[in-house]
Design a protein around this motif. Sequence first.
Motif: not given
Ligand SMILES: *Cc1c(COP(=O)(O)O)cnc(C)c1O
Length: 406
Positions: A107-109, A132, A182, A186, A214, A216-217, A245, A247-248, A256
Motif C-alpha cells: 500500500g501507498a499508505k 492527506y 500529491c 487528494n 504521491d 496514487a491518482y 498504487s 488501489s485507485k 492491497r
Molecule cells: C488512496 C490514496 C493512496 C493509496 O493508498 P493505498 O494504501 O495504496 O490503498 C495514497 N495516497 C493518497 C493521497 C490516497 O488518497
Amino acid sequence: MIQINENYSKLASSYLFSTIAQKVSEYTAKNPNAAIIRLGIGDVTLPLSPACLEAFHAGVSELGDEKTFRGYGPEQGYDFLRQDIARNDFLSRGAGIEASDIFVSDGAKCDTGNFQELFARDIKIAVPDPVYPVYVDTNVMAGRTGPFTQDRYEGLIYLDSTEENGFVPRPPKEKADLIYLCFPNNPTGAVATRKQLAEWVDYARSSKALILFDAAYEAFIRDPEIPRSIYEIPGSKEVAVEFRSFSKTAGFTGVRCAFLVIPKECTAFDKAGKAVPLRDLWNRRHTTKFNGVSYPVQKAAAAIYTPEGKKQTREIIDYYLGNAKIIREKLTSLGFTCTGGDNSPYIWVKTGKDSWEFFDMLLSKAQIVTTPGSGFGRCGAGYIRISAFNNREKVTEAMERIAKIM
Ligand SMILES: *Cc1c(COP(=O)(O)O)cnc(C)c1O
C-alpha cells in the motif's frame, strides 16, 4: 516501567470520518426512509476487471499445486511485476526507471507513512494544506513536530493550497528538507503542470532536499500536457521518490498492492555531508520489516499491463471520470467554483459557507453525504470534497437533488 512514545499524545484526534458517520447515523435514525447517497467516500466501488480477476485466480491455483507452489517471494516484488511497471509506467513515458528502482508493497499508505523512518529527527518537513493526513501524523509520531495548536502542528511548514495559487503551492521561502507533494491531489483534485513541478525539482536540487511525490491518482490524468510522473521532469531522479498504487488505478483498495520508485541516483546525506543512495537504505529497511506481497496479488496487478488489462482499466477510470464530469458541470452551472474532476476523481467545491454547515445542509435537504474540506486542514475551510467513486445513477440522482434545493 513500560513507557509510551509521548509523541502519540500530541496527535490531534481525527474527527472527520467518525463525525461524518455519526451525523449520517443520527439523520437516518430520525429519517429511516431517507435514501442516502454517499459522495464522500475515498474508496472505489467497481469490481476488479476480468483481466485482473483471471490472473488472480490463476495465481491462487498455482499455489495449490506442488509443481508451481511458491513460498516467500522477493521482498522487493517479483521481477515480472517490477519489469512490467518499469516498462509501462516509466520507460514508455521517457522516464528511465529500471526494475531495480521499484519496491512492490502492500500500500501507498504504508509507504508514504514509513518512508520518513530513513531520515534524521531534526529535519524540516513541508506538507500541503489541505493534506492527506498520513504525511503529517507519521511525522508527529516520529517526534518531528511540536504540539498541535490552533489547528496546526508547530515546527511543520504548511504549503497553503488556495484558490489564489490554483491549489498548487509554490516552493516556500524557508528551507524544507523533506517535501510531500500529491498530484492529482487528494482532496482538491488539482493537478500540477510540468513547469510547476520543475520549480519544485529546482528547489529540491538547490537546497539538497527530497520530494516525496504521491501519484496514487496518476491513472486519472487525461490531459496529455500534465506529467504523470515526477520523473518526466529533467533532474528529478536525484531528488524525488514516487509513490504509486493499484488501489485507485485498478480497484485494489481491498486487494492491497502498491509500489515505491527510488531511482538509483536518488540520495540523502550523512552528517558529514556524504551522499547516501536512498535505494540502498530503503532496501535495508524494506527487507528487514517486510516479507513481500502475495504472489496471486502480484499476478493480478501485472494483469493491468496486458492489452486487455489496459483496456479494461481505462474503461473503469473513464467511468469514474464520467461521474466526475457530471458533478463538476452541474455544480459549476449552479454557480459554484470547482477544482478537480477532470484529471481526478475528486471535485473540490467552494461553498461560500462553513464546510460543516454546507455538509449539514446537503445531508438534511438532499440526503447527500460529502466530505467537509476543513477536515483536511485550515485551507480546506469553506470547501467540500465530492467523490466520483459511485455509480452513475446515484451520481445523476444526487445532482438532480442538489439542483432542486439550490
Ligand atoms: C488512496 C490514496 C493512496 C493509496 O493508498 P493505498 O494504501 O495504496 O490503498 C495514497 N495516497 C493518497 C493521497 C490516497 O488518497
